[in-house]
Design a protein around this motif. Structure first.
Motif, mmCIF file in Angstrom:
data_model
loop_
_atom_site.group_PDB
_atom_site.id
_atom_site.type_symbol
_atom_site.label_atom_id
_atom_site.label_comp_id
_atom_site.label_asym_id
_atom_site.label_seq_id
_atom_site.Cartn_x
_atom_site.Cartn_y
_atom_site.Cartn_z
ATOM 1 N N SER A 137 -5.942 -11.096 -10.928
ATOM 2 C CA SER A 137 -5.844 -9.841 -10.185
ATOM 3 C C SER A 137 -7.364 -9.439 -9.868
ATOM 4 O O SER A 137 -8.236 -9.827 -10.340
ATOM 5 C CB SER A 137 -5.111 -8.860 -10.847
ATOM 6 O OG SER A 137 -5.680 -8.222 -11.687
ATOM 7 N N TYR A 138 -7.071 -8.450 -8.857
ATOM 8 C CA TYR A 138 -8.454 -8.014 -8.420
ATOM 9 C C TYR A 138 -9.236 -7.129 -9.636
ATOM 10 O O TYR A 138 -10.397 -6.873 -9.867
ATOM 11 C CB TYR A 138 -8.289 -7.179 -7.244
ATOM 12 C CG TYR A 138 -7.745 -7.919 -5.981
ATOM 13 C CD1 TYR A 138 -8.890 -8.943 -5.472
ATOM 14 C CD2 TYR A 138 -6.854 -7.668 -5.249
ATOM 15 C CE1 TYR A 138 -8.492 -9.862 -4.463
ATOM 16 C CE2 TYR A 138 -6.630 -8.374 -4.177
ATOM 17 C CZ TYR A 138 -7.391 -9.150 -3.785
ATOM 18 O OH TYR A 138 -7.049 -10.202 -2.713
ATOM 19 N N ARG B 54 -13.697 -7.195 0.095
ATOM 20 C CA ARG B 54 -13.835 -7.338 -1.321
ATOM 21 C C ARG B 54 -14.993 -8.190 -1.744
ATOM 22 O O ARG B 54 -15.557 -8.892 -0.914
ATOM 23 C CB ARG B 54 -12.906 -7.637 -2.233
ATOM 24 C CG ARG B 54 -11.395 -6.810 -2.204
ATOM 25 C CD ARG B 54 -10.398 -7.295 -2.932
ATOM 26 N NE ARG B 54 -9.273 -6.565 -2.808
ATOM 27 C CZ ARG B 54 -8.452 -6.645 -2.039
ATOM 28 N NH1 ARG B 54 -8.568 -7.686 -1.082
ATOM 29 N NH2 ARG B 54 -7.115 -5.767 -1.964
ATOM 30 N N THR C 70 4.390 -6.754 -10.364
ATOM 31 C CA THR C 70 5.427 -6.586 -9.655
ATOM 32 C C THR C 70 6.476 -5.467 -10.196
ATOM 33 O O THR C 70 6.920 -5.569 -11.286
ATOM 34 C CB THR C 70 5.872 -7.825 -8.994
ATOM 35 O OG1 THR C 70 4.800 -8.468 -8.549
ATOM 36 C CG2 THR C 70 7.054 -7.375 -7.862
ATOM 37 N N GLY D 22 -5.463 -13.394 -1.586
ATOM 38 C CA GLY D 22 -4.717 -12.375 -1.214
ATOM 39 C C GLY D 22 -4.177 -11.401 -2.295
ATOM 40 O O GLY D 22 -3.981 -10.185 -2.069
ATOM 41 N N ASP D 23 -3.777 -11.944 -3.238
ATOM 42 C CA ASP D 23 -3.324 -11.132 -4.612
ATOM 43 C C ASP D 23 -4.128 -11.143 -5.491
ATOM 44 O O ASP D 23 -4.061 -10.679 -6.721
ATOM 45 C CB ASP D 23 -1.850 -11.603 -5.011
ATOM 46 C CG ASP D 23 -1.905 -13.040 -5.491
ATOM 47 O OD1 ASP D 23 -2.869 -13.817 -5.294
ATOM 48 O OD2 ASP D 23 -0.838 -13.378 -6.076
ATOM 49 N N GLY D 24 -5.362 -11.795 -5.467
ATOM 50 C CA GLY D 24 -6.380 -11.818 -6.576
ATOM 51 C C GLY D 24 -7.470 -12.842 -6.175
ATOM 52 O O GLY D 24 -7.662 -13.372 -5.076
ATOM 53 N N ASN E 138 -0.464 -6.145 -4.694
ATOM 54 C CA ASN E 138 -1.527 -6.034 -3.373
ATOM 55 C C ASN E 138 -1.117 -4.875 -2.670
ATOM 56 O O ASN E 138 -1.638 -4.720 -1.452
ATOM 57 C CB ASN E 138 -1.304 -7.288 -2.898
ATOM 58 C CG ASN E 138 -0.278 -7.688 -2.150
ATOM 59 O OD1 ASN E 138 0.900 -6.947 -1.975
ATOM 60 N ND2 ASN E 138 -0.258 -8.839 -1.573
ATOM 61 N N ASP F 196 -10.728 -15.467 -2.499
ATOM 62 C CA ASP F 196 -9.889 -14.067 -2.335
ATOM 63 C C ASP F 196 -8.610 -14.891 -1.811
ATOM 64 O O ASP F 196 -8.721 -15.121 -0.756
ATOM 65 C CB ASP F 196 -10.572 -13.169 -1.333
ATOM 66 C CG ASP F 196 -9.576 -12.045 -1.226
ATOM 67 O OD1 ASP F 196 -8.598 -11.808 -1.841
ATOM 68 O OD2 ASP F 196 -9.969 -10.936 -1.082
ATOM 69 N N SER G 81 2.150 -4.524 -0.954
ATOM 70 C CA SER G 81 3.050 -4.808 0.031
ATOM 71 C C SER G 81 4.345 -4.788 -0.981
ATOM 72 O O SER G 81 4.356 -4.430 -2.003
ATOM 73 C CB SER G 81 3.082 -6.240 0.404
ATOM 74 O OG SER G 81 2.969 -7.030 -0.778
ATOM 75 N N ALA H 268 0.575 -4.869 2.918
ATOM 76 C CA ALA H 268 -0.025 -3.775 2.141
ATOM 77 C C ALA H 268 -0.698 -2.985 3.451
ATOM 78 O O ALA H 268 -1.033 -1.574 3.229
ATOM 79 C CB ALA H 268 -1.188 -4.349 1.572
#
Length: 185
Positions: free
Chosen positions: A137-138, A114, A29, A124-126, A50, A122, A52, A71
């Motif tokens: 994380s992704y 994804r 972040t 939302g942030d990973g 992500n 999933d 946002s 996002a």
């Protein structure tokens, strides 16, 4: 300047953040904006991994007034929020672009969604692995360990990778003709 996995690039005074700069947290972040006496102070934006962001006016490290944008471009509204309520469960991209044709329904706001690793969610942030209780994380970087409350929420509400084969069973869907000429399934 780097401290405890964080980093700062920008103006300094007496070894502290002072002026305009970019502060990156260990979670990737980033805060971009004005600082004073080592704190966020003035106009600044928090950019989340992500996509946002939170734009705010900061005073001595505390956000005094701001706005959050998801996002996908949806801006959060504190009052009269009609998005994703009990009556309208469409994704924001569906609100902007319309529903997809039958048979191509969206299961996430990203289409196509994804690819989720086997047995994971999933969140939302990973991706979350319920066996290890780790959110990555992704890109595969460690983000955090989930506590019991977050684990329960993810398992109850988030999109999960398929853990069984789905689709057509060839043995049950083949239409054959018997010797009498009738059709059987």
């Amino acid at each position: 300047m780097e401290l405890i996995g964080s980093s700062y690039k920008g103006d300094t005074k007496n070894g502290r953040m002072e002026g305009v700069g970019e502060y990156t947290f260990p979670t990737d972040t980033k805060y971009v904006g004005e600082t004073k006496d080592g704190m966020f102070h003035g106009k600044g934006v928090l950019h989340f991994p992500n996509g946002s962001k939170y734009e705010a006016e900061w005073e001595n490290g505390i956000a005094k007034q701001g706005s959050f944008t998801f996002a996908d471009g949806l801006q959060y509204q504190e009052k009269d929020w009609d998005y994703c309520d009990g009556y309208n469960r469409r994704f924001y991209s569906e609100r902007c672009n319309g529903l997809r044709p039958a048979g191509e329904s969206q299961v996430s706001d990203i289409h196509p969604p994804r690819v989720i690793p086997d047995g994971c969610y999933d969140c939302g942030d990973g991706f979350y692995d319920p066996n290890t209780r780790v959110v990555t994380s992704y890109a595969g970087r460690f983000l955090r360990n989930a506590d019991d409350c977050e684990h329960e929420w993810i398992v109850r509400t988030c999109l999960k990778a398929w853990d069984e084969s789905v689709g057509v069973d060839p043995e049950k869907s083949v239409v054959t003709r018997s010797e009498e000429g009738s059709i059987t399934k």
